[in-house]
Design a protein around this motif. Structure first.
Motif, PDB file in Angstrom:
ATOM      1  N   ARG A 262       0.799  -1.229   0.000  1.00  0.00           N
ATOM      2  CA  ARG A 262       0.000   0.000   0.000  1.00  0.00           C
ATOM      3  C   ARG A 262       0.831   1.278   0.000  1.00  0.00           C
ATOM      4  O   ARG A 262       0.386   2.304  -0.523  1.00  0.00           O
ATOM      5  CB  ARG A 262      -0.960   0.000   1.195  1.00  0.00           C
ATOM      6  CG  ARG A 262      -1.987  -1.127   1.107  1.00  0.00           C
ATOM      7  CD  ARG A 262      -3.044  -1.044   2.174  1.00  0.00           C
ATOM      8  NE  ARG A 262      -3.998  -2.149   2.063  1.00  0.00           N
ATOM      9  CZ  ARG A 262      -4.947  -2.416   2.951  1.00  0.00           C
ATOM     10  NH1 ARG A 262      -5.075  -1.641   4.013  1.00  0.00           N
ATOM     11  NH2 ARG A 262      -5.759  -3.440   2.779  1.00  0.00           N
ATOM     12  N   ASP A 263       2.021   1.244   0.591  1.00  0.00           N
ATOM     13  CA  ASP A 263       2.855   2.447   0.629  1.00  0.00           C
ATOM     14  C   ASP A 263       3.871   2.488  -0.511  1.00  0.00           C
ATOM     15  O   ASP A 263       4.101   3.552  -1.103  1.00  0.00           O
ATOM     16  CB  ASP A 263       3.590   2.559   1.971  1.00  0.00           C
ATOM     17  CG  ASP A 263       2.672   2.907   3.126  1.00  0.00           C
ATOM     18  OD1 ASP A 263       1.761   2.098   3.412  1.00  0.00           O
ATOM     19  OD2 ASP A 263       2.865   3.967   3.747  1.00  0.00           O
ATOM     20  N   LEU A 264       4.473   1.335  -0.802  1.00  0.00           N
ATOM     21  CA  LEU A 264       5.472   1.292  -1.872  1.00  0.00           C
ATOM     22  C   LEU A 264       4.891   0.805  -3.191  1.00  0.00           C
ATOM     23  O   LEU A 264       5.597   0.781  -4.208  1.00  0.00           O
ATOM     24  CB  LEU A 264       6.653   0.396  -1.452  1.00  0.00           C
ATOM     25  CG  LEU A 264       7.358   0.779  -0.147  1.00  0.00           C
ATOM     26  CD1 LEU A 264       8.668   0.008  -0.007  1.00  0.00           C
ATOM     27  CD2 LEU A 264       7.617   2.277  -0.071  1.00  0.00           C
ATOM     28  N   HIS A 265       3.612   0.393  -3.204  1.00  0.00           N
ATOM     29  CA  HIS A 265       2.872   0.032  -4.420  1.00  0.00           C
ATOM     30  C   HIS A 265       3.545  -1.117  -5.200  1.00  0.00           C
ATOM     31  O   HIS A 265       3.583  -1.098  -6.440  1.00  0.00           O
ATOM     32  CB  HIS A 265       2.700   1.259  -5.338  1.00  0.00           C
ATOM     33  CG  HIS A 265       2.195   2.476  -4.627  1.00  0.00           C
ATOM     34  ND1 HIS A 265       0.989   2.500  -3.964  1.00  0.00           N
ATOM     35  CD2 HIS A 265       2.755   3.707  -4.456  1.00  0.00           C
ATOM     36  CE1 HIS A 265       0.811   3.697  -3.423  1.00  0.00           C
ATOM     37  NE2 HIS A 265       1.866   4.452  -3.697  1.00  0.00           N
ATOM     38  N   LEU A 266       4.055  -2.108  -4.484  1.00  0.00           N
ATOM     39  CA  LEU A 266       4.674  -3.255  -5.142  1.00  0.00           C
ATOM     40  C   LEU A 266       3.624  -4.301  -5.483  1.00  0.00           C
ATOM     41  O   LEU A 266       2.602  -4.441  -4.802  1.00  0.00           O
ATOM     42  CB  LEU A 266       5.733  -3.884  -4.230  1.00  0.00           C
ATOM     43  CG  LEU A 266       6.946  -3.011  -3.870  1.00  0.00           C
ATOM     44  CD1 LEU A 266       7.907  -3.790  -2.995  1.00  0.00           C
ATOM     45  CD2 LEU A 266       7.666  -2.525  -5.130  1.00  0.00           C
ATOM     46  N   THR A 267       3.876  -5.049  -6.553  1.00  0.00           N
ATOM     47  CA  THR A 267       3.021  -6.181  -6.903  1.00  0.00           C
ATOM     48  C   THR A 267       3.332  -7.348  -5.973  1.00  0.00           C
ATOM     49  O   THR A 267       4.283  -7.317  -5.182  1.00  0.00           O
ATOM     50  CB  THR A 267       3.278  -6.623  -8.350  1.00  0.00           C
ATOM     51  OG1 THR A 267       4.635  -7.097  -8.445  1.00  0.00           O
ATOM     52  CG2 THR A 267       3.073  -5.467  -9.322  1.00  0.00           C
ATOM     53  N   GLU A 268       2.530  -8.432  -6.097  1.00  0.00           N
ATOM     54  CA  GLU A 268       2.805  -9.618  -5.283  1.00  0.00           C
ATOM     55  C   GLU A 268       4.217 -10.142  -5.536  1.00  0.00           C
ATOM     56  O   GLU A 268       4.928 -10.538  -4.608  1.00  0.00           O
ATOM     57  CB  GLU A 268       1.772 -10.720  -5.571  1.00  0.00           C
ATOM     58  CG  GLU A 268       0.384 -10.446  -5.038  1.00  0.00           C
ATOM     59  CD  GLU A 268      -0.514  -9.807  -6.079  1.00  0.00           C
ATOM     60  OE1 GLU A 268       0.026  -9.124  -6.989  1.00  0.00           O
ATOM     61  OE2 GLU A 268      -1.746  -9.970  -5.982  1.00  0.00           O
ATOM     62  N   ALA A 269       4.625 -10.154  -6.805  1.00  0.00           N
ATOM     63  CA  ALA A 269       5.973 -10.619  -7.129  1.00  0.00           C
ATOM     64  C   ALA A 269       7.033  -9.692  -6.540  1.00  0.00           C
ATOM     65  O   ALA A 269       8.089 -10.140  -6.072  1.00  0.00           O
ATOM     66  CB  ALA A 269       6.150 -10.723  -8.647  1.00  0.00           C
ATOM     67  N   GLY A 270       6.773  -8.386  -6.560  1.00  0.00           N
ATOM     68  CA  GLY A 270       7.710  -7.431  -5.974  1.00  0.00           C
ATOM     69  C   GLY A 270       7.845  -7.619  -4.474  1.00  0.00           C
ATOM     70  O   GLY A 270       8.950  -7.524  -3.910  1.00  0.00           O
ATOM     71  N   VAL A 271       6.722  -7.893  -3.806  1.00  0.00           N
ATOM     72  CA  VAL A 271       6.768  -8.169  -2.368  1.00  0.00           C
ATOM     73  C   VAL A 271       7.634  -9.387  -2.099  1.00  0.00           C
ATOM     74  O   VAL A 271       8.497  -9.387  -1.206  1.00  0.00           O
ATOM     75  CB  VAL A 271       5.342  -8.400  -1.813  1.00  0.00           C
ATOM     76  CG1 VAL A 271       5.399  -8.914  -0.375  1.00  0.00           C
ATOM     77  CG2 VAL A 271       4.535  -7.113  -1.882  1.00  0.00           C
ATOM     78  N   GLY A 272       7.419 -10.445  -2.876  1.00  0.00           N
ATOM     79  CA  GLY A 272       8.223 -11.648  -2.707  1.00  0.00           C
ATOM     80  C   GLY A 272       9.703 -11.384  -2.924  1.00  0.00           C
ATOM     81  O   GLY A 272      10.557 -11.930  -2.222  1.00  0.00           O
ATOM     82  N   ALA A 273      10.018 -10.526  -3.897  1.00  0.00           N
ATOM     83  CA  ALA A 273      11.431 -10.226  -4.190  1.00  0.00           C
ATOM     84  C   ALA A 273      12.104  -9.508  -3.021  1.00  0.00           C
ATOM     85  O   ALA A 273      13.243  -9.836  -2.647  1.00  0.00           O
ATOM     86  CB  ALA A 273      11.523  -9.385  -5.459  1.00  0.00           C
ATOM     87  N   VAL A 274      11.413  -8.530  -2.430  1.00  0.00           N
ATOM     88  CA  VAL A 274      11.995  -7.806  -1.296  1.00  0.00           C
ATOM     89  C   VAL A 274      12.211  -8.740  -0.117  1.00  0.00           C
ATOM     90  O   VAL A 274      13.267  -8.725   0.538  1.00  0.00           O
ATOM     91  CB  VAL A 274      11.103  -6.623  -0.890  1.00  0.00           C
ATOM     92  CG1 VAL A 274      11.589  -6.011   0.423  1.00  0.00           C
ATOM     93  CG2 VAL A 274      11.088  -5.563  -1.981  1.00  0.00           C
ATOM     94  N   LEU A 275      11.226  -9.594   0.167  1.00  0.00           N
ATOM     95  CA  LEU A 275      11.370 -10.530   1.276  1.00  0.00           C
ATOM     96  C   LEU A 275      12.458 -11.562   0.990  1.00  0.00           C
ATOM     97  O   LEU A 275      13.139 -12.030   1.906  1.00  0.00           O
ATOM     98  CB  LEU A 275      10.038 -11.227   1.551  1.00  0.00           C
ATOM     99  CG  LEU A 275       8.890 -10.293   1.982  1.00  0.00           C
ATOM    100  CD1 LEU A 275       7.623 -11.093   2.224  1.00  0.00           C
ATOM    101  CD2 LEU A 275       9.264  -9.508   3.233  1.00  0.00           C
ATOM    102  N   ALA A 276      12.628 -11.908  -0.271  1.00  0.00           N
ATOM    103  CA  ALA A 276      13.684 -12.858  -0.634  1.00  0.00           C
ATOM    104  C   ALA A 276      15.067 -12.268  -0.387  1.00  0.00           C
ATOM    105  O   ALA A 276      16.001 -12.988  -0.016  1.00  0.00           O
ATOM    106  CB  ALA A 276      13.546 -13.256  -2.102  1.00  0.00           C
ATOM    107  N   VAL A 277      15.202 -10.959  -0.591  1.00  0.00           N
ATOM    108  CA  VAL A 277      16.492 -10.311  -0.344  1.00  0.00           C
ATOM    109  C   VAL A 277      16.893 -10.463   1.119  1.00  0.00           C
ATOM    110  O   VAL A 277      18.070 -10.681   1.440  1.00  0.00           O
ATOM    111  CB  VAL A 277      16.418  -8.825  -0.753  1.00  0.00           C
ATOM    112  CG1 VAL A 277      17.626  -8.063  -0.224  1.00  0.00           C
ATOM    113  CG2 VAL A 277      16.348  -8.702  -2.271  1.00  0.00           C
ATOM    114  N   ALA A 278      15.915 -10.352   2.025  1.00  0.00           N
ATOM    115  CA  ALA A 278      16.210 -10.538   3.443  1.00  0.00           C
ATOM    116  C   ALA A 278      16.741 -11.944   3.701  1.00  0.00           C
ATOM    117  O   ALA A 278      17.689 -12.142   4.474  1.00  0.00           O
ATOM    118  CB  ALA A 278      14.955 -10.286   4.280  1.00  0.00           C
ATOM    119  N   GLY A 279      16.147 -12.925   3.033  1.00  0.00           N
ATOM    120  CA  GLY A 279      16.641 -14.288   3.156  1.00  0.00           C
ATOM    121  C   GLY A 279      18.049 -14.429   2.625  1.00  0.00           C
ATOM    122  O   GLY A 279      18.868 -15.184   3.165  1.00  0.00           O
ATOM    123  N   GLY A 280      18.371 -13.682   1.557  1.00  0.00           N
ATOM    124  CA  GLY A 280      19.723 -13.714   1.015  1.00  0.00           C
ATOM    125  C   GLY A 280      20.742 -13.228   2.031  1.00  0.00           C
ATOM    126  O   GLY A 280      21.847 -13.773   2.147  1.00  0.00           O
ATOM    127  N   GLY A 281      20.368 -12.205   2.792  1.00  0.00           N
ATOM    128  CA  GLY A 281      21.246 -11.752   3.857  1.00  0.00           C
ATOM    129  C   GLY A 281      21.461 -12.831   4.900  1.00  0.00           C
ATOM    130  O   GLY A 281      22.578 -13.007   5.408  1.00  0.00           O
TER     131      GLY A 281
END
Length: 426
Positions: A262-281
């Motif tokens: 709602r704030d960054l206006h990401l799609t479902e795939a975009g949300v998954g990508a950001v959360l995946a980056v945290a896993g990469g860390g």
């Protein structure tokens, strides 16, 4: 009294090498597949609530709280029970019940009877199963891995979990976009069954023996674990830091998907990508943890990682729409890396430090505080998000996490090159 490096009871003779340890291999394989499912659902469950059932901050906080509430309600008795029960059997039963609970969500969605209350109930049931599984896991791991291999084993397990946190959220976002979030959750139910089968196939040459003699009353066993933790010089500091840190992390995590959508206006795939980056860390953190421990000393490495992971979380709430979402992704990556690296080092030390017959009770005393703050954080974050805004709440919760991490400077741990040898209560 120095920590023994002899193989734990039930460890096969060739288990000194993790690559030749069949029992650890099955445990690792089962957990590896299961955590991919869990990581997928960690994205799909909030997406299901937000995109299909129009959940607001209050419901998102309740869903996050439900997952962790069982630690407050049944955490202490679970530790006392697990110390008297076969750990592997407890883990198998927990997996089977979890499979049934999460499997009910796609069925209800297909029948058009799914509600937000149903999701909360599944969170409660899944959380209760996690209490028993994780408690038994801490008891079972030293049965299949020698004491001097625990840091390497934890590095592999945390690394696998972090790798799953890379693949899982991305996969979850794609499944939600291509199919539905509910259909993707069915994957998690199957992975619980896979984990149960792998555990069932583990055979130890000399199974760990149940404690001899009549069982002490439940409250007496709980009190023993509480007293040992309370009197120790070091563990209460880790419990306090972990509890407040988890309050902050869970608070902003409860609203993170809502913030991204709602704030960054990401799609479902975009949300998954950001959360995946945290896993990469987290993957990077798990890989470097043993090297940091050997190079700096386990005590210095643990303290440095706490000091670094606090400020990193503040970047999560600083993201902006468009390319500004990269700020949130970088903050998530750094936070995941520092948190997981520290957890690898401290968890390996705890498994050596706590005597075998007390691990279930002592670990759950620690986890009741560490995880018990999480349901409170979910409720507070949900309420605060509706009052001051989602972004503002994420920044406040990240600041709480930061202050908790920096409080290590007040503890005796900050002056140690190595985390203390010996055993709890010795």
């Amino acid at each position: 009294m120095t920590t023994s490096t002899a193989p734990s009871r039930g460890t096969a003779p060739d288990a000194r090498s993790l690559t030749r340890n069949r029992a650890f291999g099955l445990l690792w394989l089962g957990e590896g597949v299961s955590v991919v499912g869990n990581a997928t659902t960690s994205t799909l469950l909030p997406l299901l609530a937000v995109t299909q059932l129009d959940a607001g901050p209050g419901w998102m906080g309740l869903i996050a709280a439900a997952t962790w509430l069982p630690w407050l309600v049944i955490g202490l008795p679970a530790g006392a029970w697990v110390d008297r029960l076969p750990a592997r059997r407890v883990m198998i039963i927990a997996n089977l019940v979890s499979a049934a609970a999460f499997g009910s969500l796609p069925v209800a969605f297909a029948l058009e009877v799914l509600t937000l209350s149903h999701i909360v109930v599944v969170g409660l049931v899944g959380g209760a199963c996690t209490v028993f599984f994780r408690t038994a896991y801490q008891v079972f791991l030293p049965e299949v891995v020698p004491a001097d291999q625990l840091e390497s084993a934890n590095s592999r397990l945390f690394g696998t979990e972090s790798a799953a946190n890379v693949a899982g959220p991305g996969l979850g976002g794609l499944l939600a976009q291509w199919l539905t979030a509910a259909a993707g959750i069915a994957l998690d139910a199957v992975t619980f069954l896979w984990s149960a089968v792998c555990l069932w196939r583990i055979r130890l040459p000399r199974p760990a023996k149940a404690p001899d003699g009549p069982a002490e009353p439940l409250l007496a066993r709980i009190r023993e674990g509480v007293d040992l933790v309370r009197r120790d010089r070091y563990i209460p500091w880790l419990v306090g830091i972990g509890g407040m840190s988890n309050f902050g992390l869970t608070g902003y995590g409860a609203l993170l998907v809502l913030f991204l959508v709602r704030d960054l206006h990401l799609t479902e795939a975009g949300v998954g990508a950001v959360l995946a980056v945290a896993g990469g860390g987290g993957v990077v953190g798990a890989v470097v943890a043993p090297y940091l421990s050997r190079g700096l000393g386990s005590g210095r490495a643990s303290t440095a990682l706490l000091l670094l992971c606090g400020p990193a979380a503040l970047l999560v709430g600083a993201g902006l729409p468009g390319w500004g979402a990269t700020i949130t992704a970088v903050g998530s990556f750094l936070t995941g890396m520092f948190v997981v690296a520290g957890n690898v080092i401290r968890n390996a030390w705890r498994l050596r430090y706590v005597p075998a017959g007390l691990r279930g009770r002592v670990m759950t005393v620690m986890q009741v505080v560490n995880f018990g703050t999480m349901p409170v954080a979910g409720v507070v974050a949900g309420w605060l998000g509706g009052v001051i805004g989602v972004r503002e709440t994420i920044l406040v919760m990240a600041a709480v996490h930061c202050l908790a991490c920096w409080s290590v400077l007040l503890s005796p741990l900050a002056r140690l090159r190595e985390l203390p040898p010996g055993e709890l209560g010795s």
